[in-house]
Write an enzyme that holds these catalytic residues in place. Structure first.
Site, mmCIF file in Angstrom:
data_model
loop_
_atom_site.group_PDB
_atom_site.id
_atom_site.type_symbol
_atom_site.label_atom_id
_atom_site.label_comp_id
_atom_site.label_asym_id
_atom_site.label_seq_id
_atom_site.Cartn_x
_atom_site.Cartn_y
_atom_site.Cartn_z
ATOM 1 N N HIS A 104 0.827 -1.219 0.000
ATOM 2 C CA HIS A 104 0.000 0.000 0.000
ATOM 3 C C HIS A 104 0.862 1.271 0.000
ATOM 4 O O HIS A 104 0.342 2.366 -0.147
ATOM 5 C CB HIS A 104 -0.899 0.057 1.248
ATOM 6 N N ASP A 107 -2.852 -10.473 -2.199
ATOM 7 C CA ASP A 107 -3.343 -9.933 -0.920
ATOM 8 C C ASP A 107 -4.796 -9.505 -1.163
ATOM 9 O O ASP A 107 -5.131 -9.014 -2.241
ATOM 10 C CB ASP A 107 -2.489 -8.729 -0.506
ATOM 11 N N HIS A 153 -6.442 -7.092 -0.208
ATOM 12 C CA HIS A 153 -6.599 -5.657 -0.433
ATOM 13 C C HIS A 153 -5.884 -5.252 -1.719
ATOM 14 O O HIS A 153 -4.950 -5.924 -2.145
ATOM 15 C CB HIS A 153 -6.067 -4.897 0.786
ATOM 16 N N ASP A 201 -4.715 -12.645 3.612
ATOM 17 C CA ASP A 201 -5.931 -12.124 4.222
ATOM 18 C C ASP A 201 -7.203 -12.408 3.415
ATOM 19 O O ASP A 201 -8.291 -12.016 3.841
ATOM 20 C CB ASP A 201 -5.806 -10.624 4.553
HETATM 21 ZN ZN ZN Z 1 -4.088 -6.991 2.897
#
Ligand code: ZN
Length: 369
Positions: free
Chosen positions: A144, A181, A183, A269
């Site tokens: 991120h 991931d 996200h 995740d």
């Molecule tokens: Zn994540």
């Protein structure tokens, strides 16, 4: 077939600590202090993975290494000097909020440099031909992080820094990143958005984090047009949907690009019991995806594959997902069996729900070709 696999690990990465949180919430107001630690991005998920690997005998079948801290020269290929100075200053002052959902503690600057260093070490070991492939248990995570902004537990863009090293030191011209991931890999996307030498592919839960973001239309800009691929999957997609997204979208994109090195932003995740997302993956999905990408690397780039740890917040289940992944990467098998496998298998989408996910991914595959 087993491969020679390096495992990059350093206990110091588990000593990054950001103070008191409950999941993602700073303690205070209505938020009661937790019994211990509390921030979702905790050392426990990673330490329990490493411990399980030690107990099962997997660690002893791998080449375990650490690596030096990423140097200023390596960091400055991706991050601004002003951002690095701000990060170091806050770390030296004992910590605080460096960005959105990005709290740090004392010493976090050097620990983040070590985390990036493990990713660089993994890429270097693979590029030098010392090992066939590698896993870096980097912490804090990186995908991120923007060039001048920390975000979502990420303070340095570990994978982007390692890619720039592969270009500067090994002269690579085409590198691919597959980010599973749960996200969105927004930092990696932004860093390479206008470039055609790095293909970025993200499979993520639609709208999860950054909040509300899907990214299906965002395909890159200028020279980078067509070299960024987002696959927002609806919540609850499950094992079969991820296999289909890999087979119909991610792997064909890798085949078209013909990378010289593949990196995986390996978050766990999307697992079925993760507190920060709503996907339904079992450990089998992670081992299947790892096998799929490993076979692609063997076809396309002499097996050169580096997996770098990202998110994953279930202390109980991340170890089993990670263990299955590293078994598939190395081809080493142990006696470890996933105790939640059958429980999660019974919750997979069926009938009309499964058909909905199949249609959604088929449409997405058409749009992203
Ligand atoms: Zn994540």
């Amino acid at each position: 077939m087993s491969a020679k696999t390096a495992f990059f690990f350093d206990e110091r990465c588990l000593w990054h600590s950001a103070g008191q949180y409950a999941l993602t919430l700073p303690v205070g107001g209505w938020v009661q202090p937790p019994a211990a630690g509390g921030l979702a991005e905790s050392p426990e998920t990673k330490r329990r993975l490493k411990n399980l690997m030690d107990i099962s005998g997997l660690t002893s079948a791998l080449e375990v290494r650490s690596a030096p801290l990423a140097s200023d020269e390596q960091l400055l290929r991706v991050h601004s000097r002003a951002y690095l100075a701000r990060f170091r200053e806050l770390s030296d002052a004992g910590g605080g909020e460096l960005g959105d959902h990005a709290p740090i503690g004392p010493g976090s600057y050097d620990i983040a440099r070590l985390s990036a260093g493990l990713a660089i070490g993994a890429v270097s070991a693979v590029m030098n031909g010392e090992v066939d492939n590698a896993y870096a248990l980097s912490r804090p995570p990186g995908h991120h992080c923007l060039p001048d902004q920390a975000m979502g537990f990420c303070f340095l863009a570990n994978i982007a820094i390692a890619i720039e090293e592969s270009r500067a030191r090994f002269g690579l011209e085409r590198v691919a990143v597959l980010d599973w991931d749960v996200h969105h890999g927004n930092g990696t996307q932004e860093i390479f958005y206008e470039r055609d030498d790095v293909l970025t592919i993200s499979l993520h839960q639609a709208g999860c984090f950054p909040p509300g973001y899907d990214g299906l239309e965002d395909r890159g800009r200028g020279a980078g047009e067509g070299y960024n691929l987002n696959n927002p999957l609806p919540p609850g997609a499950g094992d079969e949907a991820y296999r289909q997204a890999m087979a119909d979208i991610a792997l064909p994109a890798l085949e078209r690009f013909r990378p010289q090195l593949i990196l995986v932003a390996c978050g766990f995740d999307a697992n079925a019991v993760d507190p920060l997302a709503r996907m339904l993956l079992s450990s089998s999905a992670f081992s299947d995806m790892t096998r799929q990408v490993r076979e692609a690397a063997e076809r396309l780039c002499d097996g050169r594959l580096v997996m770098v740890h990202e998110g994953g917040y279930s202390e109980a289940y991340v170890p089993f997902c990670g263990h299955a992944t590293i078994e598939a990467l190395s081809g080493v098998t142990t006696e470890v069996a996933d105790p939640l496998h059958d429980f999660i298998a019974l919750q997979q989408p069926k009938g009309a729900t499964a058909a909905f996910f199949e249609r959604t991914i088929r449409d997405m595959a058409r749009q992203t070709r």
